[in-house]
Design a protein around this motif. Structure first.
Motif, short mmCIF file in Angstrom:
data_model
loop_
_atom_site.label_atom_id
_atom_site.label_comp_id
_atom_site.label_asym_id
_atom_site.label_seq_id
_atom_site.Cartn_x
_atom_site.Cartn_y
_atom_site.Cartn_z
N PRO A 1 -8.23 -0.33 12.31
CA PRO A 1 -7.06 -0.33 11.44
C PRO A 1 -5.76 -0.32 12.22
N HIS B 1 -4.02 2.15 7.77
CA HIS B 1 -4.55 1.21 6.79
C HIS B 1 -5.17 0.03 7.51
N ASP B 2 -6.24 -0.51 6.88
CA ASP B 2 -6.93 -1.65 7.47
C ASP B 2 -7.14 -2.71 6.40
N SER B 3 -6.64 -3.88 6.65
CA SER B 3 -6.87 -5.04 5.79
C SER B 3 -6.62 -6.29 6.63
N ALA C 1 -2.99 -6.61 7.31
CA ALA C 1 -2.53 -5.55 8.22
C ALA C 1 -2.84 -5.91 9.66
N PHE D 1 1.61 5.41 0.18
CA PHE D 1 1.12 6.64 0.81
C PHE D 1 2.02 7.79 0.38
N ILE E 1 0.29 7.13 8.99
CA ILE E 1 -0.41 6.46 7.90
C ILE E 1 -1.23 5.33 8.49
N ARG F 1 3.81 0.56 2.74
CA ARG F 1 3.59 -0.48 3.75
C ARG F 1 3.46 -1.81 3.03
N HIS G 1 2.47 -5.66 3.80
CA HIS G 1 1.90 -6.62 4.75
C HIS G 1 2.01 -8.01 4.15
N THR H 1 -2.05 1.55 12.61
CA THR H 1 -1.44 2.86 12.38
C THR H 1 0.07 2.76 12.46
N VAL I 1 0.86 -1.17 0.00
CA VAL I 1 0.00 0.00 0.00
C VAL I 1 0.90 1.23 0.00
#
Length: 744
Positions: A362, A311-313, A316, A299, A309, A385, A387, A364, A297
């Motif tokens: 998410p 992100h949520d997955s 992650a 940014f 930054i 990032r 993951h 951070t 990902v």
């Protein structure tokens, strides 16, 4: 011996016959085409030479075949992953499932394509109401496997669909409801932005029974965020926000108690095929058969202290994290994670990770302020990032470069089936410190268009082999003593086995999600999964595509292109050249296309949206000097009155004559080889005489006359029905009088 690849399906006999058929056109004075003629002998000779040339051309190696296809802009298709709609149940409290949440159907892994917020909300009752009746359809939506019409079979204006929830929705909450339509062959494939090309045939309005200060409790417009169904034309999702307090109300026939209702009103009718609902589902998201081992990902760095930054997955939350920052030379430096930025020194490349407790929320990443940790520079997409799964770190290092041309690496443990599903980085040593900086490399089909400085590699999904260039076509990775080739992005999956049966997608991969007590299920089949295309199949597809018209020139081109309009079901097409509505046959350069949609009755009428969609599809493919008009057919009702003399045993079989006339005077092509009546063709009394007379038990037709109803029809002096160019007939109430031969 090399296998024979047939580039052309013509044989010696077909080549010879094609040449002989051209004799009357090219040499009309050649009248003797028998075998003894020397000219025929020469035709046989050249046909044999053509077949031999075709035979030798067909024995080119596979690499050459791929190059020929590449010149035509055709490449074998890669494997594709199946998709399925998965619904979640037993939701006790709001739960946010991130994108990429992994589920399992037997031995097949699926991942959700979008984040979904699960709400403790369920569909309680469903009611359909037309001008004539109101019906409770709740049982059909709870596993009855019985589809129902959303607005009745006629789908008349002001018909309504009511949906009740089992509890009051919370103000400000966003609710997504998936609508699965029965017999929706276009819904799965024709989705996303492509649906914007279709003009809906009807228009619906969504409302909710709520409270507002000015009017009190009333039916209020629903705050609709998304309507992926295109006004209930396709299967899809509607998303709406609860903007006002919802109030309970009684809707007949669900009158046992008040409930919280939303409604869908058909404000403008026009469906060619009225929508028939198979299931209404809440807490539903689309999942794809794949296994993401690593993802990236990007940014933007703002150059300010304390960059954060978020992100949520799925990876992650439950996987491992690496952070890279791009430096001035384009190389990526991997930064180090610390428990606390207070431990970071000035100039150190460090960051901290902040995770929420539990399974929600998410992840951070926070950077330093210059005094405690370096500030990432300002740039577009310069902070990354990565993951990855916990067991992927060792698999990601696939080897080291020795600096030689044409290096090959076999990825036994990562059988990726897509070139774009595998992205690579090459490590380059920074000075004498031993630190590796990473540069991105890009996948290509081949090295034909690659220069000596292009960081390209070729990955073959069939053999799971990765290859680099030779410093002329594609650069050579920098040599290093330790493994410096690393897979940055890896997505596995694909194939036909992902087309699962219903009710198999019911297992969680992550134990934390299993502890929530949620259930998962796929109400329909998985669709879209396919293996990679072989070279032979690719050749066959290329031949078919070249035979399919793209530009509309002839009448046959217009017919085939109109019938293939994406998102529509077109039954019949008729083309009228040099004709325009209102100007007749004197409109030079104009082409009028008459389209008949599929429908529930014999006389379906296309809506304005249907005609506009076909017109747009043809407009993009017409000749530049052509003026295109798309119109609806003009239906003419033809009624036959006949006095028929029959054998005595046939006196009670008049319905067979009526059935035969209905098969003859039909506007639609039907199963069993029944052809619809040709557009604009005169209905001759002789056609009716012939249809009746050839039936068994018929002696003769004593008397016959025809009646017709419709616009622009005329009757000839002999009683035949003359149709307009866009006219097409359908049967009326035929009246047949039978007389026995013994009574004459």
């Amino acid at each position: 011996m090399l296998p024979r690849i047939p580039l052309d399906d013509r044989t010696f006999e077909s080549i010879l016959q094609e040449a002989r058929r051209g004799i009357p056109q090219r040499l009309p004075e050649w009248t003797d085409e028998n075998t003894h003629d020397p000219g025929v002998t020469f035709l046989e000779l050249f046909s044999w030479l053509s077949e031999m040339q075709q035979f030798y051309l067909s024995r080119v190696p596979e690499r050459n075949m791929r190059k020929f296809l590449d010149l035509l802009g055709v490449v074998p298709r890669e494997a594709s992953s199946a998709e399925a709609e998965v619904s979640f149940g037993n939701v006790r409290e709001p739960v946010m499932l991130p994108q990429g949440t992994k589920l399992q159907a037997e031995d097949q892994l699926f991942e959700t394509l979008d984040p979904v917020k699960l709400l403790p909300l369920a569909i309680d009752r469903i009611v359909t109401r037309t001008l004539l009746e109101a019906s409770d359809r709740s049982a059909s939506n709870t596993g009855g496997n019985v589809a129902f019409y959303a607005f009745g079979r006629e789908a008349a204006a002001d018909s309504r669909l009511y949906i009740a929830f089992d509890r009051e929705p919370v103000i400000g909450e966003t609710v997504a409801m998936h609508i699965r339509l029965a017999d929706d062959s276009n819904g799965a494939e024709y989705s996303g932005n492509k649906r914007n090309e279709v003009v809906p045939s009807a228009r619906v309005a969504w409302k909710i029974y709520g409270w507002e200060e000015e009017h009190g409790a009333a039916w209020l417009p629903l705050d609709l965020i998304e309507d992926d169904t295109m006004h209930l034309t396709y299967s899809g999702r509607i998303t709406f926000r609860i903007a006002a307090p919802v109030r309970p109300v009684i809707v007949h026939p669900a009158g046992d108690r008040p409930r919280y209702w939303i409604s869908c009103t058909l404000e403008e009718s026009g469906y060619e095929l009225p929508p028939r609902i198979d299931r209404l589902l809440l807490n539903t998201v689309r999942a794809r058969q794949q296994d993401t081992k690593s993802e990236q990902v990007l940014f933007d760095g703002d150059g300010q202290p304390g960059l954060t930054i978020v992100h949520d997955s799925f990876l992650a939350r439950y996987g491992m994290l690496r952070v890279q920052v791009r430096e001035a030379g384009g190389l990526w430096r991997e930064w180090r994670e610390l428990p606390d930025l207070g431990m970071a020194e000035e100039g150190s490349y460090a960051y901290v990770v902040e995770r929420r407790s539990g399974v929600n929320g998410p992840v951070t990443v926070r950077f330093g302020d210059g005094a405690r940790g370096t500030i990432p520079p300002r740039g577009v997409g310069n902070v990354r990032r990565i993951h990855h799964a916990n067991d992927f770190l060792e698999q990601s290092l696939i080897g080291r470069s020795n600096g030689l041309p044409h290096q090959k690496f076999q990825l036994y443990d990562l059988p990726c089936k897509w070139r774009s599903g595998l992205l690579l980085q090459v490590g380059i040593q920074e000075g004498s410190s031993g630190t590796l900086l990473w540069e991105d490399w890009q996948p290509v089909e081949n090295f034909d268009r690659s220069g000596p400085l292009d960081r390209h590699y070729v990955y073959n999904p069939e053999t799971a082999q990765l290859m680099f260039g030779n410093d002329e076509n594609g650069a050579i990775p920098t040599s290093y003593d330790e493994p410096n080739l690393r897979v940055m992005v890896c997505v596995l999956g694909g194939g036909e086995r992902g087309n699962i049966k219903p009710h198999l997608l019911n297992q969680w991969v992550q134990p934390e999600l299993d502890e929530l007590g949620l259930t998962s299920d796929n109400a329909g089949y998985g669709f879209g999964g396919a293996e990679g295309e072989s070279l032979e199949d690719c050749l066959e597809r290329a031949q078919q595509e070249w035979q399919s018209p793209y530009c509309a020139v002839t009448n046959e081109d217009y017919i085939r292109i109109a019938k293939s309009t994406p998102g529509l079901k077109v039954s019949r097409v008729h083309v009228i050249p040099n004709y325009a509505p209102g100007r007749g046959k004197s409109a030079s350069g104009a082409v009028t296309v008459v389209v008949v949609p599929y429908g529930l009755n014999d006389t379906p009428v296309p809506s304005k949206g249907f005609l506009a969609t076909v017109a747009k599809h043809l407009e993009d493919r017409r000749l530049i000097t052509t003026e295109i008009h798309v119109i609806a057919p003009e239906y003419i009702q033809v009624t036959v009155h006949a006095v028929v003399v029959v054998e005595p045993h046939f006196m009670e079989e008049g319905h067979r004559i009526v059935a035969e006339l209905n098969r003859l005077l039909t506007p639609q092509d039907k199963p069993g080889g029944i052809q619809g009546w040709p557009f604009g063709r005169t209905v001759h009394k002789g056609d009716i005489y012939s249809a009746i007379s050839r039936m068994k038990g018929i002696a003769y037709v004593q008397d016959l006359w025809l009646d017709a109803e419709g616009k622009s029809i005329r009757k000839s002096a002999g009683g035949d029905i003359l149709l307009p160019e866009s006219g097409i007939v359908y049967s009326g109430e035929h009246r047949i009088e039978l007389i026995s031969r013994t009574q004459l």
